[in-house]
Write a protein that holds these residues in place. Structure first.
Motif, PDB file in Angstrom:
ATOM      1  N   HIS A 107       0.829  -1.198   0.000  1.00  0.00           N
ATOM      2  CA  HIS A 107       0.000   0.000   0.000  1.00  0.00           C
ATOM      3  C   HIS A 107       0.874   1.262   0.000  1.00  0.00           C
ATOM      4  CE1 HIS A 107      -2.944  -3.005   1.352  1.00  0.00           C
ATOM      5  NE2 HIS A 107      -3.875  -2.172   0.909  1.00  0.00           N
ATOM      6  N   GLU A 108       0.272   2.342  -0.454  1.00  0.00           N
ATOM      7  CA  GLU A 108       0.955   3.632  -0.448  1.00  0.00           C
ATOM      8  C   GLU A 108       1.154   4.113   0.990  1.00  0.00           C
ATOM      9  OE1 GLU A 108       2.217   5.333  -2.972  1.00  0.00           O
ATOM     10  OE2 GLU A 108       1.650   3.704  -4.325  1.00  0.00           O
ATOM     11  N   PRO A 170       5.908   2.731   9.731  1.00  0.00           N
ATOM     12  CA  PRO A 170       6.524   3.547   8.667  1.00  0.00           C
ATOM     13  C   PRO A 170       7.067   4.871   9.183  1.00  0.00           C
ATOM     14  CG  PRO A 170       4.129   3.589   8.478  1.00  0.00           C
ATOM     15  CD  PRO A 170       4.453   2.567   9.527  1.00  0.00           C
ATOM     16  N   ASP A 171       8.040   5.396   8.472  1.00  0.00           N
ATOM     17  CA  ASP A 171       8.662   6.659   8.868  1.00  0.00           C
ATOM     18  C   ASP A 171       7.669   7.825   8.827  1.00  0.00           C
ATOM     19  OD1 ASP A 171      11.053   5.365   9.222  1.00  0.00           O
ATOM     20  OD2 ASP A 171      11.791   5.807   7.199  1.00  0.00           O
ATOM     21  N   LEU A 172       6.728   7.791   7.873  1.00  0.00           N
ATOM     22  CA  LEU A 172       5.743   8.870   7.768  1.00  0.00           C
ATOM     23  C   LEU A 172       4.912   8.983   9.037  1.00  0.00           C
ATOM     24  CD1 LEU A 172       4.270  11.044   6.107  1.00  0.00           C
ATOM     25  CD2 LEU A 172       2.784   9.210   5.210  1.00  0.00           C
ATOM     26  N   PHE A 173       4.524   7.848   9.594  1.00  0.00           N
ATOM     27  CA  PHE A 173       3.751   7.812  10.842  1.00  0.00           C
ATOM     28  C   PHE A 173       4.549   8.430  11.984  1.00  0.00           C
ATOM     29  CE2 PHE A 173       2.542   5.605  14.771  1.00  0.00           C
ATOM     30  CZ  PHE A 173       1.179   5.846  14.806  1.00  0.00           C
ATOM     31  N   SER A 174       5.802   7.993  12.132  1.00  0.00           N
ATOM     32  CA  SER A 174       6.650   8.511  13.205  1.00  0.00           C
ATOM     33  C   SER A 174       6.923  10.001  13.040  1.00  0.00           C
ATOM     34  CB  SER A 174       7.976   7.743  13.248  1.00  0.00           C
ATOM     35  OG  SER A 174       7.763   6.395  13.584  1.00  0.00           O
ATOM     36  N   HIS A 175       7.088  10.429  11.790  1.00  0.00           N
ATOM     37  CA  HIS A 175       7.381  11.846  11.548  1.00  0.00           C
ATOM     38  C   HIS A 175       6.187  12.727  11.897  1.00  0.00           C
ATOM     39  CE1 HIS A 175       8.984  15.463   9.729  1.00  0.00           C
ATOM     40  NE2 HIS A 175       7.874  15.574   9.017  1.00  0.00           N
ATOM     41  N   LEU A 176       5.008  12.337  11.454  1.00  0.00           N
ATOM     42  CA  LEU A 176       3.832  13.192  11.656  1.00  0.00           C
ATOM     43  C   LEU A 176       3.434  13.291  13.132  1.00  0.00           C
ATOM     44  CD1 LEU A 176       1.513  12.284   8.637  1.00  0.00           C
ATOM     45  CD2 LEU A 176       2.853  14.367   8.991  1.00  0.00           C
ATOM     46  N   LEU A 177       3.499  12.183  13.869  1.00  0.00           N
ATOM     47  CA  LEU A 177       3.023  12.172  15.249  1.00  0.00           C
ATOM     48  C   LEU A 177       4.119  12.389  16.286  1.00  0.00           C
ATOM     49  CD1 LEU A 177       0.334   9.329  15.229  1.00  0.00           C
ATOM     50  CD2 LEU A 177       0.036  11.784  14.885  1.00  0.00           C
ATOM     51  N   ALA A 253       4.517   6.234  17.722  1.00  0.00           N
ATOM     52  CA  ALA A 253       5.325   7.000  16.766  1.00  0.00           C
ATOM     53  C   ALA A 253       6.670   7.372  17.379  1.00  0.00           C
ATOM     54  CB  ALA A 253       4.562   8.261  16.349  1.00  0.00           C
ATOM     55  N   ARG A 254       6.693   7.619  18.678  1.00  0.00           N
ATOM     56  CA  ARG A 254       7.954   7.973  19.349  1.00  0.00           C
ATOM     57  C   ARG A 254       8.892   6.779  19.444  1.00  0.00           C
ATOM     58  NH1 ARG A 254       7.908   9.700  25.601  1.00  0.00           N
ATOM     59  NH2 ARG A 254       7.450   7.472  25.742  1.00  0.00           N
TER      60      ARG A 254
END
Length: 337
Positions: A107-108, A170-177, A253-254
């Motif tokens: 998935h994207e 995913p890195d996007l999850f960790s970055h956003l939160l 995310a942390r």
């Protein structure tokens, strides 16, 4: 006005003024204690007051404040949620597994993020719905109901993860939160501020919020007045667990992984923060402000004890004592009123 009215009016006015002054002193006591606590730890360990550590305190307090807000909404109705910590662990593991599976499925990144958020909030809401139905419809005490769901949530989190951290967040999850910031304000602090402002509006400016205070102040009167007490209690436990799920996603995310032990002692810490801040276990009194101040107090205490190298088991003793002291202080406030 009769002679009796003339004689009692000054006394009534004086009594009201005295009560107002006492209430103001109670409200100012905890912020004053926060300053003393910081200065006391700084006298032993100067790094307590360094800018880096103060930023760390605020960021850590943002997580605990969110969980304290979650406890506050149920404490307002004379309940509490002992399963909050295990709910955090269950949401962390469930969301991480959902995201890891989505990544493996090709998935994207945006879709993976949405799937993880949906899974986390669904698990949290389901846990709150279970607690609310058991408390409101089956009339089981909040202590017994949430103690039972405490073990259920731990069992689910451990079974799903096999007792090991779940990788693949995913890195996007960790970055956003966690990693992102706005005007220098970390994501965790920003999310807590938004949630706190929204919850404050709900509790103080909506019918639902006023009904919670009425239920906590006098449950029988709320029933006689025709309030849908059962439905409100169920909604409140769902709200509590949904807020806990948000905090769990932020902590996941942390850490960058789903942790079956992430909840730890969060149930006790959140209750301690709410009670020490001024939320009454007798119901009907408290709010976002009390949760935030209490979270700051508990975070500063924990941070200071860590920096001064106080044993972790001693810290557990101190936290338990704080809960007892908070309840005693609340009882004194009620007696004075």
């Amino acid at each position: 006005m009769s002679d009796l009215d003339l004689s009692t009016a000054p006394a009534t006015t004086s009594g009201a003024r005295r009560l107002a002054i006492q209430a103001l002193l109670w409200q100012a006591a905890l912020p004053f204690a926060l300053v003393l606590l910081l200065l006391g730890f700084a006298a032993v360990e100067p790094t307590v007051l360094t800018p880096g550590n103060l930023v760390n305190i605020v960021q850590q307090a943002s997580y605990l404040a969110l969980f304290a807000m979650a406890q506050t909404v149920v404490i307002l109705t004379r309940g509490f949620d002992l399963a909050l910590g295990p709910t955090v662990s269950m949401v962390s593991v469930g969301a991480a597994l959902a995201m890891a599976g989505s990544v493996a499925g090709g998935h994207e990144p945006a879709a993976v993020l949405l799937i993880g958020l949906a899974a986390g909030f669904a698990l949290g809401a389901a846990c709150g719905l279970f607690n609310g139905l058991v408390v409101a419809c089956l009339r089981v005490s909040p202590f017994v109901a949430t103690l039972g769901s405490y073990n259920i949530a731990i069992g689910i989190a451990t079974t799903l993860s096999a007792g090991r951290p779940v990788q693949g967040v995913p890195d996007l999850f960790s970055h956003l939160l966690y990693g992102a910031s706005l005007f220098g304000v970390p994501a965790a602090v920003l999310i807590t501020l938004i949630v706190g402002a929204t919850l404050h509006f709900v509790l103080t400016r909506t019918v639902y919020g006023r009904e919670l205070y009425i239920i906590g102040t006098n449950p029988r009167a709320a029933t006689v007045a025709g309030l849908p007490v059962k439905r409100l209690l169920v909604a409140t436990y769902v709200l509590c667990s949904t807020l806990a799920a948000l905090g769990a996603l932020m902590m996941t995310a942390r850490t960058g992984s789903g942790e079956p032990n992430l909840g730890g002692s969060l149930s006790l810490q959140a209750i301690a923060a709410a009670v020490v801040g001024g939320t009454s276990l007798a119901g009907g009194r408290g709010g976002v402000g009390t949760a935030v101040v209490g979270a700051l107090f508990v975070t500063i205490l924990s941070n200071g004890m860590n920096l001064t190298r106080i044993d972790g088991y001693v810290q557990m003793v101190v936290l338990g004592a704080i809960v007892i002291i908070g309840v005693v202080l609340d009882r004194l406030r009620l007696e004075r009123r």
